[in-house]
Write an enzyme that holds these catalytic residues in place. Structure first.
Site, PDB file in Angstrom:
ATOM      1  N   ALA A 146      -0.518   0.814  -4.549  1.00 20.46           N
ATOM      2  CA  ALA A 146       1.017   1.720  -4.467  1.00 20.46           C
ATOM      3  C   ALA A 146       1.694   1.828  -3.079  1.00 20.46           C
ATOM      4  O   ALA A 146       0.967   2.309  -1.792  1.00 20.46           O
ATOM      5  CB  ALA A 146       1.003   2.559  -4.634  1.00 20.46           C
ATOM      6  N   LYS A 172      -5.245   2.264  -5.494  1.00 15.86           N
ATOM      7  CA  LYS A 172      -5.490   3.216  -3.823  1.00 15.86           C
ATOM      8  C   LYS A 172      -4.085   3.273  -3.181  1.00 15.86           C
ATOM      9  O   LYS A 172      -2.847   2.174  -2.842  1.00 15.86           O
ATOM     10  CB  LYS A 172      -6.071   1.911  -2.516  1.00 15.86           C
ATOM     11  CG  LYS A 172      -6.484   2.454  -1.840  1.00 15.86           C
ATOM     12  CD  LYS A 172      -6.042   0.618  -0.302  1.00 15.86           C
ATOM     13  CE  LYS A 172      -4.277   0.241  -0.629  1.00 15.86           C
ATOM     14  NZ  LYS A 172      -4.093   0.616   0.923  1.00 15.86           N
ATOM     15  N   GLU A 175      -2.375   3.861   2.622  1.00 10.63           N
ATOM     16  CA  GLU A 175      -2.612   5.235   4.065  1.00 10.63           C
ATOM     17  C   GLU A 175      -2.032   5.849   4.882  1.00 10.63           C
ATOM     18  O   GLU A 175      -2.293   6.561   5.507  1.00 10.63           O
ATOM     19  CB  GLU A 175      -3.960   4.007   4.665  1.00 10.63           C
ATOM     20  CG  GLU A 175      -3.434   3.555   5.674  1.00 10.63           C
ATOM     21  CD  GLU A 175      -2.752   2.235   5.200  1.00 10.63           C
ATOM     22  OE1 GLU A 175      -3.136   0.720   6.685  1.00 10.63           O
ATOM     23  OE2 GLU A 175      -2.911   1.925   4.512  1.00 10.63           O
ATOM     24  N   ASP A 209      -8.821  -5.125  -0.051  1.00 14.49           N
ATOM     25  CA  ASP A 209      -9.387  -6.507  -0.359  1.00 14.49           C
ATOM     26  C   ASP A 209     -10.584  -6.312  -0.979  1.00 14.49           C
ATOM     27  O   ASP A 209     -10.821  -7.154  -2.321  1.00 14.49           O
ATOM     28  CB  ASP A 209      -9.366  -7.340   0.794  1.00 14.49           C
ATOM     29  CG  ASP A 209      -8.155  -7.517   2.144  1.00 14.49           C
ATOM     30  OD1 ASP A 209      -7.444  -7.704   1.265  1.00 14.49           O
ATOM     31  OD2 ASP A 209      -8.236  -8.087   2.728  1.00 14.49           O
ATOM     32  N   SER A 225       4.604  -5.376   0.751  1.00 15.05           N
ATOM     33  CA  SER A 225       6.026  -6.627   1.299  1.00 15.05           C
ATOM     34  C   SER A 225       5.595  -8.600   0.863  1.00 15.05           C
ATOM     35  O   SER A 225       4.891  -8.433  -0.383  1.00 15.05           O
ATOM     36  CB  SER A 225       5.679  -6.753   2.058  1.00 15.05           C
ATOM     37  OG  SER A 225       4.252  -7.067   3.042  1.00 15.05           O
ATOM     38  N   ILE A 226       6.570  -9.247   1.099  1.00 15.46           N
ATOM     39  CA  ILE A 226       5.887 -10.475   0.120  1.00 15.46           C
ATOM     40  C   ILE A 226       4.720 -11.321   1.195  1.00 15.46           C
ATOM     41  O   ILE A 226       3.795 -11.432   0.538  1.00 15.46           O
ATOM     42  CB  ILE A 226       7.368 -11.560   0.693  1.00 15.46           C
ATOM     43  CG1 ILE A 226       8.370 -10.952   0.024  1.00 15.46           C
ATOM     44  CG2 ILE A 226       6.619 -12.908   0.512  1.00 15.46           C
ATOM     45  CD1 ILE A 226       9.192 -11.675  -0.002  1.00 15.46           C
ATOM     46  N   ALA A 227       4.531 -10.475   2.585  1.00 12.77           N
ATOM     47  CA  ALA A 227       3.680 -10.844   3.052  1.00 12.77           C
ATOM     48  C   ALA A 227       1.829 -10.309   2.538  1.00 12.77           C
ATOM     49  O   ALA A 227       0.771 -10.660   2.292  1.00 12.77           O
ATOM     50  CB  ALA A 227       3.200 -10.407   4.078  1.00 12.77           C
ATOM     51  N   THR A 228       1.808  -9.130   1.696  1.00 18.37           N
ATOM     52  CA  THR A 228       1.118  -8.789   0.913  1.00 18.37           C
ATOM     53  C   THR A 228       0.608  -9.230   0.143  1.00 18.37           C
ATOM     54  O   THR A 228      -0.108  -9.666   0.029  1.00 18.37           O
ATOM     55  CB  THR A 228       0.969  -6.633   0.935  1.00 18.37           C
ATOM     56  OG1 THR A 228       1.550  -6.620   2.747  1.00 18.37           O
ATOM     57  CG2 THR A 228       0.032  -6.952   0.291  1.00 18.37           C
ATOM     58  N   GLU A 246       6.048  -6.331  -7.076  1.00 18.13           N
ATOM     59  CA  GLU A 246       6.913  -5.866  -7.281  1.00 18.13           C
ATOM     60  C   GLU A 246       7.141  -5.895  -5.344  1.00 18.13           C
ATOM     61  O   GLU A 246       6.686  -5.359  -5.041  1.00 18.13           O
ATOM     62  CB  GLU A 246       7.697  -3.842  -7.126  1.00 18.13           C
ATOM     63  CG  GLU A 246       9.069  -4.553  -7.658  1.00 18.13           C
ATOM     64  CD  GLU A 246       9.803  -3.901  -6.588  1.00 18.13           C
ATOM     65  OE1 GLU A 246       9.270  -4.432  -5.311  1.00 18.13           O
ATOM     66  OE2 GLU A 246       9.563  -2.503  -6.671  1.00 18.13           O
ATOM     67  N   CYS A 280      13.941  -0.618  -1.516  1.00 19.58           N
ATOM     68  CA  CYS A 280      13.792  -2.095  -1.773  1.00 19.58           C
ATOM     69  C   CYS A 280      15.083  -2.888  -3.415  1.00 19.58           C
ATOM     70  O   CYS A 280      15.634  -3.705  -2.822  1.00 19.58           O
ATOM     71  CB  CYS A 280      13.090  -3.076  -2.757  1.00 19.58           C
ATOM     72  SG  CYS A 280      11.883  -2.259  -3.908  1.00 19.58           S
TER      73      CYS A 280
END
EC number: 1.2.1.19
Length: 474
Positions: A146, A172, A175, A209, A225-228, A246, A280
């Site tokens: 999340a 999760k 953080e 991970d 994000s896109i990177a994540t 998403e 978003c």
């Protein structure tokens, strides 16, 4: 304050490195929480695996009853949840109480009902002497990640359909904003059988991970994000896990010369800056037809500059801080890059505010060009750009000229034009003469690099199921 993890029905302290959780309105530390250790992550997944054999076979009615109990419990503890969310995220308290908590409760109640209404093709003899039927079965263990912008809301969007479908979940929260998810864990402990719902805490590189890469996890659901998203897809690709993504957006708001400009200005004031623009679907990329461009810039400038920033507990506050110091720096850098362009006009805002906390002034940038980074990249802050266009074909090209595809809106009195544009815009949702409206009954999800899969609605429930064909010879 609840800071423990939920593993196999028991609240336990984390065994990993301690992380500070901040109040973004003051920059002060609220508390420190220990991350889940690799052994605890494995224990949570294994608990979900062990429980799935039973939970996955429960009746929809039994699962619905658990979800309804959780919804009631959230409602009964609404003020405590709202205060935690406001303190941890910087959201205006009245917004959490009046907008977010009721919507969260509704999501759980909707999926409680939806669990009992899954549909499929009619059973029948599609081959002579054989009867076929369709099953929609749960997938297994779902790892849910999340985000930090709507911690409890996004947890609800992920947990409700997954649990309703009969899956077991290890979630999760970010953080940065874990407090309401950990509070939810304490309530869920007494409602769901041990292992059905497990709640961990920790960073992506230390906990996320390990969780998403666990061999027993069958599906990964991410809002981020896109990177994540790209990282998780690469990380989980060898195991061919089911994924639900998403990944953000850059919503075009297309305003034609026949639009109600007062409604547009009020709409952008609300829909572009709710949650400090950390949404978003935020109405952040305005396209205004040339005939009304100057008038709309003026109206928007007046509307945006009237937004009241302040302490989250103040009932008059409309705009709170950004979620973290790191994000404040990202938003500041994006705006400074735009301001360095000679053609950009700063109508209002444009900088962070003085004093404590991670506040950035509500910002309107005029005369932006299609190729500008401020138009192409997601800022995820209280920043709106406006660009002039000439005709329908041009704005359709520009609207679709984005790697994102989550949400969009068209403002016009021409019904035919509204239908033409909504049919051609490459976005998961297009609103007409409004923006930002979400209901549990309708799907939310994107195209292109905004991801795939749906939250909310029966489509969201189906995403957490497997379609199976059963054939009986007779």
């Amino acid at each position: 304050m609840q800071y423990q993890l939920l593993i196999n029905g028991v609240l336990v302290d984390g065994e990993g490195e301690r992380q500070s959780v901040y109040n973004p309105a003051t920059g002060e530390v609220i508390l420190e929480i220990a991350e889940a250790s690799p052994a605890q992550i494995d224990a949570a997944v294994q608990a979900a695996v062990n429980t799935f054999a039973e939970w996955g076979q429960t009746t929809p009615k039994a699962r619905a009853e658990c979800l309804l109990k959780l919804a009631d419990s959230i409602e009964q503890n609404a003020l405590e949840f709202a205060r935690l969310e406001s303190q941890n995220c910087g959201k205006p308290l009245h917004c959490v109480i009046n907008d977010e908590i009721p919507a969260i409760v509704d999501v759980f109640r909707f999926f409680a009902g939806a669990a009992r209404c899954l549909s499929g093709l009619a059973a029948g003899e599609y081959l002579e002497g054989h009867t076929s039927m369709i099953r929609r079965d749960p997938i297994g263990v779902v790892a849910s990640i999340a985000p930090w912008n709507y911690p409890l809301m996004m947890a609800a969007w992920k947990l409700a359909p997954a649990l309703a479908a009969g899956n077991c979940v290890v979630i999760k929260p970010s953080e940065i904003t874990p407090l309401t998810a950990l509070k939810l864990a304490a309530l869920a402990k007494d409602i769901f059988p041990p292992g059905v719902l497990n709640v961990l805490f920790g960073r992506g590189q230390t906990v996320g991970d390990v969780l998403t890469g666990h061999e027993k996890v069958r599906m990964v659901s991410l809002t981020g994000s896109i990177a994540t998203g790209e990282h998780i897809l690469r990380h989980t690709a060898p195991a061919i896990k089911r994924t639900h993504m998403e990944l953000g957006g850059k919503a075009p708001v297309i305003v034609f010369d026949d639009a109600d400009l007062d409604a547009v200005a009020q709409g952008v004031r609300t829909f572009g800056f709710y949650n400090a623009g950390q949404d978003c679907t935020a109405a952040c990329r305005i396209y205004a037809q040339r005939g009304i461009y100057d008038a709309l810039v003026e109206k928007l400038g007046n509307a945006v500059s009237s937004l009241k920033m302040g302490a989250p507990e103040d009932e008059s506050t409309e705009l709170g801080p950004l979620s973290s110091l790191a994000h404040l720096k990202r938003v500041t850098a994006a705006v400074e890059e735009a301001k360095a362009l000679s053609h950009i006009r700063v109508i209002t805002g444009g900088s962070q505010t003085e004093g404590k906390g991670y506040y950035f002034a509500p910002t309107l940038l005029a005369d932006a060009k299609q190729e500008d980074a401020i138009v192409q990249r997601e800022v995820f802050g209280p920043v709106v750009s406006i660009t002039v266009f000439d005709d329908e074909d041009q704005v359709l090209r520009w609207g679709n000229d984005s790697r994102y595809g989550l949400a969009s809106s068209v403002w016009t009195q021409d019904v035919g034009r509204a239908h033409r544009l909504s049919a051609r815009l490459q976005y998961g949702c297009t609103w007409i003469n409004t923006h930002f409206m979400l209901v549990s009954e309708m799907p939310h999800g994107g195209q292109k690099q905004s991801g795939y899969g749906k939250d909310m609605s029966l489509y969201g429930l189906e995403d957490y199921t497997l379609v199976r064909h059963i054939m009986v010879k007779h």
